[in-house]
Motif scaffolding. Sequence first.
Motif, PDB file in Angstrom:
ATOM      1  N   PHE A  38      34.864  43.790  48.795  1.00 49.68           N
ATOM      2  CA  PHE A  38      33.417  43.798  48.628  1.00 49.68           C
ATOM      3  C   PHE A  38      33.037  43.456  47.186  1.00 49.68           C
ATOM      4  CE2 PHE A  38      29.555  46.211  47.504  1.00 49.68           C
ATOM      5  CZ  PHE A  38      28.651  45.541  48.324  1.00 49.68           C
ATOM      6  N   ALA A  39      33.787  43.996  46.226  1.00 51.40           N
ATOM      7  CA  ALA A  39      33.513  43.719  44.815  1.00 51.40           C
ATOM      8  C   ALA A  39      33.727  42.244  44.495  1.00 51.40           C
ATOM      9  CB  ALA A  39      34.391  44.591  43.921  1.00 51.40           C
ATOM     10  N   HIS A  47      40.346  40.035  38.607  1.00 53.95           N
ATOM     11  CA  HIS A  47      41.194  40.889  37.776  1.00 53.95           C
ATOM     12  C   HIS A  47      40.501  42.207  37.400  1.00 53.95           C
ATOM     13  CE1 HIS A  47      38.807  38.800  34.704  1.00 53.95           C
ATOM     14  NE2 HIS A  47      39.096  39.796  33.896  1.00 53.95           N
ATOM     15  N   LEU A  48      39.209  42.322  37.643  1.00 54.79           N
ATOM     16  CA  LEU A  48      38.476  43.573  37.406  1.00 54.79           C
ATOM     17  C   LEU A  48      38.048  44.271  38.695  1.00 54.79           C
ATOM     18  CD1 LEU A  48      36.137  42.471  34.485  1.00 54.79           C
ATOM     19  CD2 LEU A  48      38.224  43.833  34.349  1.00 54.79           C
ATOM     20  N   ALA A  49      38.204  43.604  39.818  1.00 54.25           N
ATOM     21  CA  ALA A  49      37.710  44.140  41.084  1.00 54.25           C
ATOM     22  C   ALA A  49      38.406  45.436  41.491  1.00 54.25           C
ATOM     23  CB  ALA A  49      37.863  43.103  42.197  1.00 54.25           C
ATOM     24  N   TRP A  50      39.625  45.664  41.027  1.00 50.43           N
ATOM     25  CA  TRP A  50      40.339  46.895  41.393  1.00 50.43           C
ATOM     26  C   TRP A  50      39.668  48.128  40.790  1.00 50.43           C
ATOM     27  CZ3 TRP A  50      42.388  50.094  37.716  1.00 50.43           C
ATOM     28  CH2 TRP A  50      42.497  49.569  36.425  1.00 50.43           C
TER      29      TRP A  50
END
Length: 87
Positions: A38-39, A47-50
């Motif tokens: 979703f992000a 690389h920041l979605a986690w």
Amino acid sequence: MTNFSLRAIRTQPRAVPFALALTILALLVFSFAAVRDFAVQAGIPEHLAWLFPVLIDGMIAGSIIAMLLLRHLATREQRAGAEAKRN
């Protein structure tokens, strides 16, 4: 009772928490994957979605812990109030 039913009674207390932990772990994995996707769809770089599911699940876990602690404190205060009234 037969020997089989006695063995089932002894193993059940160990099996229930294990099954619950396994279920919670599976739910966390699926939740993490879905919220991360979703992000990414919302435009957050991969690389920041986690971080997005970590923040959301962390807030949920913190809220649950806070509710349990506050419930315990309220119960303790109620008991102390009841003892004060008796004395």
